[in-house]
Design a protein around this motif. Structure first.
Motif, short mmCIF file in Angstrom:
data_model
loop_
_atom_site.label_atom_id
_atom_site.label_comp_id
_atom_site.label_asym_id
_atom_site.label_seq_id
_atom_site.Cartn_x
_atom_site.Cartn_y
_atom_site.Cartn_z
N SER A 257 4.70 -0.72 0.85
CA SER A 257 4.26 -0.35 -0.17
C SER A 257 4.69 -0.35 -0.98
O SER A 257 4.49 -1.60 -1.16
CB SER A 257 5.94 0.38 0.09
OG SER A 257 6.67 1.83 0.77
N THR B 78 6.82 1.84 -10.20
CA THR B 78 6.81 2.57 -9.53
C THR B 78 5.92 2.58 -8.19
O THR B 78 4.80 2.26 -8.20
CB THR B 78 5.40 3.70 -10.55
OG1 THR B 78 6.32 3.81 -11.65
CG2 THR B 78 5.84 5.30 -10.02
N MET C 192 3.75 4.32 -4.50
CA MET C 192 3.08 4.90 -4.59
C MET C 192 2.74 5.05 -2.82
O MET C 192 2.51 3.99 -3.09
CB MET C 192 1.44 4.69 -5.70
CG MET C 192 2.30 4.87 -6.96
SD MET C 192 0.49 5.11 -8.01
CE MET C 192 0.87 4.74 -9.50
N THR C 193 1.99 5.81 -2.63
CA THR C 193 1.15 5.39 -1.18
C THR C 193 0.13 4.46 -1.20
O THR C 193 -0.62 4.79 -3.13
CB THR C 193 0.98 7.12 -0.78
OG1 THR C 193 0.24 7.62 -0.97
CG2 THR C 193 2.29 7.22 0.49
N GLU D 176 -2.79 5.80 -0.36
CA GLU D 176 -3.85 6.84 -1.02
C GLU D 176 -2.90 7.48 -2.62
O GLU D 176 -4.31 7.16 -3.87
CB GLU D 176 -3.45 8.48 -0.74
CG GLU D 176 -4.64 8.17 1.09
CD GLU D 176 -5.62 7.44 0.80
OE1 GLU D 176 -6.32 7.86 -0.29
OE2 GLU D 176 -6.22 5.86 2.23
N GLU D 177 -2.40 7.23 -3.29
CA GLU D 177 -2.08 7.58 -4.57
C GLU D 177 -2.33 6.37 -5.55
O GLU D 177 -3.09 6.47 -6.48
CB GLU D 177 -0.36 7.92 -4.64
CG GLU D 177 0.30 8.79 -3.66
CD GLU D 177 1.60 9.16 -4.08
OE1 GLU D 177 2.18 10.36 -4.33
OE2 GLU D 177 2.13 8.18 -4.20
N PHE D 178 -2.26 4.88 -4.82
CA PHE D 178 -2.38 4.15 -5.85
C PHE D 178 -4.31 3.80 -5.78
O PHE D 178 -4.56 4.17 -7.22
CB PHE D 178 -2.01 2.71 -4.80
CG PHE D 178 -2.77 1.42 -5.45
CD1 PHE D 178 -1.92 0.52 -6.64
CD2 PHE D 178 -3.61 0.97 -5.04
CE1 PHE D 178 -3.12 -0.33 -6.92
CE2 PHE D 178 -5.08 -0.50 -5.57
CZ PHE D 178 -3.65 -0.60 -6.51
N ARG D 179 -5.03 4.53 -4.49
CA ARG D 179 -6.54 4.34 -5.12
C ARG D 179 -6.49 5.74 -6.32
O ARG D 179 -7.66 5.29 -6.45
CB ARG D 179 -6.93 4.87 -3.88
CG ARG D 179 -8.55 4.51 -3.78
CD ARG D 179 -8.77 4.71 -2.31
NE ARG D 179 -8.55 5.31 -1.49
CZ ARG D 179 -9.26 5.02 -0.29
NH1 ARG D 179 -10.00 4.36 -0.01
NH2 ARG D 179 -7.55 4.98 1.28
N ALA D 180 -6.26 6.39 -5.68
CA ALA D 180 -6.30 7.46 -6.70
C ALA D 180 -6.27 6.58 -8.33
O ALA D 180 -6.95 7.79 -9.33
CB ALA D 180 -6.03 9.45 -6.07
N ALA D 181 -5.20 6.09 -8.78
CA ALA D 181 -4.63 6.25 -9.78
C ALA D 181 -5.02 4.73 -10.73
O ALA D 181 -4.87 5.05 -11.72
CB ALA D 181 -2.84 6.76 -9.73
N TYR D 182 -5.59 4.33 -9.63
CA TYR D 182 -5.64 3.01 -10.51
C TYR D 182 -6.37 2.23 -11.48
O TYR D 182 -6.12 1.44 -12.67
CB TYR D 182 -6.12 1.62 -8.65
CG TYR D 182 -5.34 0.56 -9.60
CD1 TYR D 182 -4.66 -0.37 -9.83
CD2 TYR D 182 -7.03 -0.15 -10.36
CE1 TYR D 182 -5.04 -2.10 -10.67
CE2 TYR D 182 -7.36 -1.68 -10.74
CZ TYR D 182 -6.24 -2.14 -10.78
OH TYR D 182 -6.23 -3.60 -11.30
#
Length: 97
Positions: A31, A37, A39-40, A42-48
């Motif tokens: 993870s 926090t 994140m998946t 994909e969420e990490f890639r989108a938010a970083y």
């Protein structure tokens, strides 16, 4: 260091104190966490990108459990580099002499 429980790999390195920088952690289950926090990937890639623009000036640090496959660490590091982050501090447990 940090609130996510990981067994850091040992290495010949000076101890880093993340202070107020951005801390990215990969736990033994693979993870990804930004600070505390979860994140998946994909969420990490989108938010970083947005997260790093806000906080990277104070340093960016990567922690990964010693049991995490190298490929997983490289994937996360790749997102960080693609976003323009340079000089990522790799946090390890100092080796005892």
């Amino acid at each position: 260091q940090g609130g996510v429980d990981v067994q850091l790999p040992k290495g010949e390195a000076k101890a880093l104190e993340p202070k107020s920088g951005l801390v990215v952690t990969i736990d033994r289950q693979g993870s990804v966490f930004v600070d505390e926090t979860r994140m998946t990937f994909e969420e990490f890639r989108a938010a970083y990108q947005a997260l790093s623009e806000q906080r990277a000036k104070r340093g960016v640090y990567l922690r990964a459990d010693a049991s995490v496959p190298y490929g997983s660490v490289v994937r996360v590091l790749g997102v960080m580099v693609k976003a323009g982050t340079s000089g990522v501090g790799m946090i390890v447990e100092p080796e005892q002499p």
